[in-house]
Motif scaffolding. Structure first.
Motif, PDB file in Angstrom:
ATOM      1  N   ALA A  26       2.169  -6.216  -0.183  1.00  0.00           N
ATOM      2  CA  ALA A  26       1.101  -5.661  -1.011  1.00  0.00           C
ATOM      3  C   ALA A  26       0.197  -6.742  -1.606  1.00  0.00           C
ATOM      4  CB  ALA A  26       1.688  -4.786  -2.117  1.00  0.00           C
TER       5      ALA A  26
ATOM      6  N   ARG B  79      -1.297  -0.134   5.477  1.00  0.00           N
ATOM      7  CA  ARG B  79      -2.112   0.095   4.285  1.00  0.00           C
ATOM      8  C   ARG B  79      -3.558   0.126   4.739  1.00  0.00           C
ATOM      9  NH1 ARG B  79       1.909  -3.539   2.485  1.00  0.00           N
ATOM     10  NH2 ARG B  79       3.117  -2.723   0.720  1.00  0.00           N
TER      11      ARG B  79
ATOM     12  N   ARG C 140       1.867  -2.646   7.780  1.00  0.00           N
ATOM     13  CA  ARG C 140       2.991  -2.913   6.876  1.00  0.00           C
ATOM     14  C   ARG C 140       4.119  -3.531   7.717  1.00  0.00           C
ATOM     15  NH1 ARG C 140       3.653   0.227   1.961  1.00  0.00           N
ATOM     16  NH2 ARG C 140       1.894   1.643   1.624  1.00  0.00           N
TER      17      ARG C 140
END
Length: 332
Positions: free
Chosen positions: A253, A125, A245
């Protein structure tokens, strides 16, 4: 850096890099060009012109300059004056930005290597950030070396230790800031005893730095921070944060958004201090200021004695070079 890649097109854009006014545009082959802002003929601002047949046409007399800065047409005169050219600065496009070197004729060190944005790298991310500040570029870059400010400004508690990397090259200084047990301010950390071992690996040049945050020997985030000095006492700090990730909580997240919030909050705390801070004579220090003092000594090697500052710039003027100049500078 000069500009975000997505903002550079056929329409020229004015920018300021290290106090130098430039214009950024794309030539016929799609390559980004960073050129002095004003036409060498009668001084018109070149961002008022347009790109015609792959060359930048000045709005005043329609002189056209190609991506190397050579005047290729002067329709309002009988012939193109011999040697007529606009100064083009070495540039390199990558990592979502157009990077430039202003001042000397050739770059003295390479652009950043940040493989974490490569599509072939592990899944991640990421987010881009940008902040304007009244601080100098040096103050922004030295902040990561300022160990005592972490617990005071950011509430990061722990026995923080500073270990210097062996010097790899003349344009980079690196250090590791470590602690065996880090505690973050609430509500980011509610775990008794802290989060565990932290290591911040910081490698900096005079104009950009790469940071890696590790928790319990596992990379949590990689950051590219670059500075663009746009005026005296005004700097834009911008770059990327990349978080791998992976399985488990650290790759989730919620941790990504929590880290991003903490990054924004921490940067705003620094900017609030920068806004009204001034430069001191540097004579009052403690042993805990080792990180800042050593970085300043390193930075001074580039800003003093004819070296450049910022993106970076060298005192004095160099000759015109092609936009390929960064690739051609093999001795940095």
């Amino acid at each position: 850096m000069a500009e975000r890649s997505t903002r550079v097109g056929r329409r020229p854009r004015a920018a300021v890099v290290a106090g130098r006014e430039v214009v950024v545009w794309r030539a016929g082959d799609g390559a980004a060009v960073v050129m002095d802002r004003f036409c060498p003929h009668q001084g018109a601002a070149l961002e008022l012109g347009r790109v015609v047949d792959g060359a930048l046409r000045c709005v005043f007399h329609h002189w056209r300059f190609d991506g190397e800065g050579t005047c290729v047409a002067a329709p309002a005169t009988r012939r193109v004056p011999h040697g007529a050219s606009a100064r083009v600065h070495p540039s390199w496009e990558g990592l979502g930005y157009v990077w430039t070197w202003v001042g000397s004729a050739a770059p003295e060190y390479p652009p950043p290597d940040f493989p974490h944005l490569d599509r072939r790298s592990p899944a991640h991310r990421r987010y881009r950030f940008a902040f304007d500040t009244n601080a100098t570029a040096r103050r922004v870059l030295e902040n990561g070396f300022d160990v005592p400010h972490f617990p005071v400004v950011h509430g990061i508690a722990g026995d923080l230790r500073l270990t210097w990397d062996a010097e790899v090259d003349k344009h980079t200084i690196g250090t590791r800031i470590t602690t065996d047990s880090i505690t973050l301010p609430a509500p980011l950390d509610r775990r008794p005893g802290g989060l565990g071992r932290l290591c911040l690996h910081l490698r900096s040049t005079p104009s950009y730095q790469v940071l890696t945050f590790e928790l319990n020997d596992r990379p949590v985030a990689h950051e590219l921070l670059a500075v663009t000095p746009v005026a005296q006492g005004r700097t834009t700090m911008h770059g990327w944060t990349v978080m791998p990730r992976s399985g488990g909580l650290l790759g989730s997240a919620p941790v990504f958004w929590g880290y991003r919030l903490q990054h924004w909050w921490g940067t705003r705390a620094d900017l609030r201090i920068y806004r009204d801070a001034t430069e001191t004579d540097g004579s009052i220090n403690t042993s805990d200021d080792e990180g800042v003092l050593r970085f300043r000594q390193f930075h001074r090697r580039w800003t003093g004695g004819g070296r450049g500052t910022g993106q970076p710039v060298r005192r004095g003027e160099g000759g015109t070079v092609s936009r390929r100049g960064w690739d051609e500078a093999q001795d940095v």
